[in-house]
Design a protein around this motif. Structure first.
Motif, mmCIF file in Angstrom:
data_model
loop_
_atom_site.group_PDB
_atom_site.id
_atom_site.type_symbol
_atom_site.label_atom_id
_atom_site.label_comp_id
_atom_site.label_asym_id
_atom_site.label_seq_id
_atom_site.Cartn_x
_atom_site.Cartn_y
_atom_site.Cartn_z
ATOM 1 N N PHE A 116 -21.814 4.445 -5.891
ATOM 2 C CA PHE A 116 -21.132 3.640 -4.893
ATOM 3 C C PHE A 116 -20.146 4.486 -4.107
ATOM 4 N N PHE A 117 -19.898 4.038 -2.881
ATOM 5 C CA PHE A 117 -18.924 4.673 -2.011
ATOM 6 C C PHE A 117 -17.888 3.642 -1.612
ATOM 7 N N ILE A 118 -16.758 4.143 -1.125
ATOM 8 C CA ILE A 118 -15.708 3.307 -0.575
ATOM 9 C C ILE A 118 -15.391 3.885 0.808
ATOM 10 N N SER A 119 -14.930 3.051 1.712
ATOM 11 C CA SER A 119 -14.592 3.505 3.064
ATOM 12 C C SER A 119 -13.098 3.352 3.288
ATOM 13 N N ASP A 120 -12.539 4.278 4.057
ATOM 14 C CA ASP A 120 -11.138 4.164 4.466
ATOM 15 C C ASP A 120 -10.974 3.261 5.676
ATOM 16 N N HIS A 121 -12.074 2.862 6.286
ATOM 17 C CA HIS A 121 -11.978 2.089 7.518
ATOM 18 C C HIS A 121 -11.459 0.678 7.216
ATOM 19 N N PRO A 122 -10.443 0.214 7.962
ATOM 20 C CA PRO A 122 -9.822 -1.077 7.627
ATOM 21 C C PRO A 122 -10.669 -2.308 7.955
ATOM 22 N N THR A 133 -17.077 6.888 7.222
ATOM 23 C CA THR A 133 -15.830 7.257 6.533
ATOM 24 C C THR A 133 -15.947 7.067 5.028
ATOM 25 N N LYS A 134 -17.166 7.092 4.537
ATOM 26 C CA LYS A 134 -17.372 6.830 3.111
ATOM 27 C C LYS A 134 -16.869 7.986 2.249
ATOM 28 N N LYS A 135 -16.393 7.611 1.082
ATOM 29 C CA LYS A 135 -15.974 8.568 0.062
ATOM 30 C C LYS A 135 -16.589 8.121 -1.248
ATOM 31 N N LYS A 136 -16.941 9.077 -2.061
ATOM 32 C CA LYS A 136 -17.500 8.764 -3.373
ATOM 33 C C LYS A 136 -16.498 7.920 -4.140
ATOM 34 N N LEU A 137 -16.959 6.855 -4.733
ATOM 35 C CA LEU A 137 -16.094 5.962 -5.483
ATOM 36 C C LEU A 137 -15.730 6.639 -6.796
ATOM 37 N N GLU A 138 -14.481 6.999 -6.906
ATOM 38 C CA GLU A 138 -13.967 7.635 -8.117
ATOM 39 C C GLU A 138 -12.646 6.985 -8.449
ATOM 40 N N ASN A 139 -12.215 7.141 -9.689
ATOM 41 C CA ASN A 139 -10.980 6.496 -10.111
ATOM 42 C C ASN A 139 -9.790 6.894 -9.246
ATOM 43 N N GLN A 140 -9.666 8.178 -8.863
ATOM 44 C CA GLN A 140 -8.530 8.604 -8.063
ATOM 45 C C GLN A 140 -8.546 7.953 -6.685
ATOM 46 N N VAL A 141 -9.724 7.858 -6.096
ATOM 47 C CA VAL A 141 -9.829 7.194 -4.797
ATOM 48 C C VAL A 141 -9.380 5.748 -4.927
#
Length: 183
Positions: A116-122, A133-141
């Motif tokens: 899964f990925f997460i995006s910073d886009h609001p 703007t996806k980022k790998k879903l990790e605990n730090q993110v």
């Protein structure tokens, strides 16, 4: 005026029939998935569930699309939704949206969601920006970005299958992974 009318394209009814047939097939897959998760089952998972909805259109950033929404609670605080988006020319995507005060949010945060990925886009509805703007879903993110997001959204691309029954089973498995692990 700029441009020319492409007479070959305008006269290619076969191409448009192929596209319509494929779009109808995705709509059928999504309706069959919705039948697998009736409203009674969705309410057991999320008491504010509004059921499921299949829709399609032709102008999502100038491309056709088909969508299945399960649960359909888009409240930015308490909501929860599972969305499957088949976006022509872009891919098939599986989204999970969780409101900022939804109790399941911490389970999403604490659990590693593979692929899964997460995006910073609001804005979770601007899909081109969300995907770019996806980022790998990790605990730090999650610790850094997750709590500040109003409608937390994770997503992943689902590989297309030629066999519609296999694709239906793949999508059903994704839905069950979310529903079974976030109760």
């Amino acid at each position: 005026m700029e441009g020319r009318i492409d007479l070959d394209l305008c006269g290619n009814s076969h191409l448009f029939q192929l596209i319509k047939t494929q779009s109808d097939l995705f709509v059928e897959i999504f309706h069959r998935l919705a039948e697998e998760f009736p409203h009674s089952r969705l309410i057991e998972f999320h008491h504010q569930a509004k059921g499921s909805k299949v829709s399609k259109g032709y102008r999502l950033e100038n491309c056709p699309y088909e969508v299945l929404d399960l649960i359909r609670d888009f409240d930015p605080k308490t909501g929860f939704n599972i969305r499957i988006l088949q976006w022509w020319g872009h891919g098939l995507y599986f989204f999970v949206q969780v409101g900022s005060a939804n109790p399941r949010r911490s389970k999403v945060f604490s659990q590693k969601q593979v692929d899964f990925f997460i995006s910073d886009h609001p804005d979770p509805w601007e899909y081109a920006k969300v995907l770019s703007t996806k980022k790998k879903l990790e605990n730090q993110v999650l610790l850094d970005k997750g709590p500040a997001m109003r409608l937390f959204q994770i997503f992943k691309e689902i590989p297309l299958q030629e066999d519609p029954d296999k694709l239906l089973e793949d999508l059903k498995r994704e839905i069950l992974l979310i529903m079974d692990n976030h109760n």
